[in-house]
Design a protein around this motif. Structure first.
Motif, PDB file in Angstrom:
ATOM      1  N   UNK A 110       6.814 -37.446 -16.343  1.00  0.00           N
ATOM      2  CA  UNK A 110       6.543 -38.234 -17.700  1.00  0.00           C
ATOM      3  C   UNK A 110       7.261 -37.874 -18.667  1.00  0.00           C
ATOM      4  N   UNK A 111       7.338 -38.419 -19.937  1.00  0.00           N
ATOM      5  CA  UNK A 111       8.294 -38.070 -21.082  1.00  0.00           C
ATOM      6  C   UNK A 111       8.059 -36.470 -21.327  1.00  0.00           C
ATOM      7  N   UNK A 113       7.728 -33.470 -23.410  1.00  0.00           N
ATOM      8  CA  UNK A 113       6.916 -32.880 -24.702  1.00  0.00           C
ATOM      9  C   UNK A 113       8.234 -32.346 -25.667  1.00  0.00           C
ATOM     10  N   UNK A 114       7.634 -32.413 -26.805  1.00  0.00           N
ATOM     11  CA  UNK A 114       8.620 -31.831 -27.939  1.00  0.00           C
ATOM     12  C   UNK A 114       9.196 -30.533 -27.858  1.00  0.00           C
ATOM     13  N   UNK A 115       7.965 -29.631 -27.150  1.00  0.00           N
ATOM     14  CA  UNK A 115       8.106 -28.368 -26.749  1.00  0.00           C
ATOM     15  C   UNK A 115       9.449 -28.123 -25.667  1.00  0.00           C
ATOM     16  N   UNK A 116       9.244 -29.082 -24.524  1.00  0.00           N
ATOM     17  CA  UNK A 116      10.249 -28.649 -23.583  1.00  0.00           C
ATOM     18  C   UNK A 116      11.624 -29.207 -24.245  1.00  0.00           C
ATOM     19  N   UNK A 131      13.871 -41.857 -21.294  1.00  0.00           N
ATOM     20  CA  UNK A 131      12.917 -40.731 -21.008  1.00  0.00           C
ATOM     21  C   UNK A 131      13.644 -39.590 -20.053  1.00  0.00           C
ATOM     22  N   UNK A 132      14.963 -39.897 -19.716  1.00  0.00           N
ATOM     23  CA  UNK A 132      15.853 -38.834 -19.181  1.00  0.00           C
ATOM     24  C   UNK A 132      16.721 -38.187 -20.050  1.00  0.00           C
ATOM     25  N   UNK A 133      17.499 -37.232 -19.410  1.00  0.00           N
ATOM     26  CA  UNK A 133      18.618 -36.295 -19.974  1.00  0.00           C
ATOM     27  C   UNK A 133      19.532 -36.056 -19.421  1.00  0.00           C
TER      28      UNK A 133
END
Length: 153
Positions: A110-111, A113-116, A131-133
């Motif tokens: 899932x997308x 989080x800002x924390x991650x 939503x990937x990196x």
């Protein structure tokens, strides 16, 4: 799992072979294109041109972040749907990226989080594509160590 590298295919393939062996995989004698884990899980890899599956815009983002052209895409795969075997792909990808100045493509269930995202960017360099990196080796190492770590096949 995929690793983009600025190295040529001829230079990166020996690194991939070294890292598969370092993970404890052994070549399957009847067909040396396949590798087996101690549990008998089959693995493989392909080294291909980076633009074979990626668009120009996506490659340009990585080129800008990396400061150089990506010359090959190393696609690592497990040939069965076994969740327990997927972390080996991530470890191999991280080590190949570290040794070749590469970037690992990471998808999330899932997308994130800002924390991650902050956790990963504080550890290394990251390039977001929807939503990937793409993670450099340091960020990939941090992802592997994270409690929510997972590999999407």
């Amino acid at each position: 799992m995929s690793v983009l590298s600025p190295w040529t295919a001829e230079c990166v393939e020996p690194v991939v072979l070294d890292e598969m062996a370092a993970e404890g995989l052994v070549r399957y004698e009847p067909d040396p294109d396949y590798w087996l884990s101690a549990e008998g899980l089959p693995y493989g890899y392909d080294v291909q041109a980076p633009d074979l599956e990626l668009g120009v815009d996506e490659l340009e983002l990585i080129t800008q972040a990396a400061g150089g052209v990506m010359r090959c895409d190393i696609v690592l795969h497990i040939l069965v749907s076994d969740l327990a075997g997927r972390p080996a792909l991530a470890r191999i990808a991280e080590r190949v990226a570290r040794r070749t100045g590469g970037w690992v493509f990471v998808e999330f269930r899932s997308p994130p989080s800002a924390y991650l995202v902050e956790y990963l960017t504080s550890a290394g360099r990251c390039v977001r594509v929807e939503d990937a990196f793409y993670l450099d080796a340091a960020a990939m190492n941090a992802w592997i160590a994270h409690p929510d770590f997972h590999v999407v096949k």
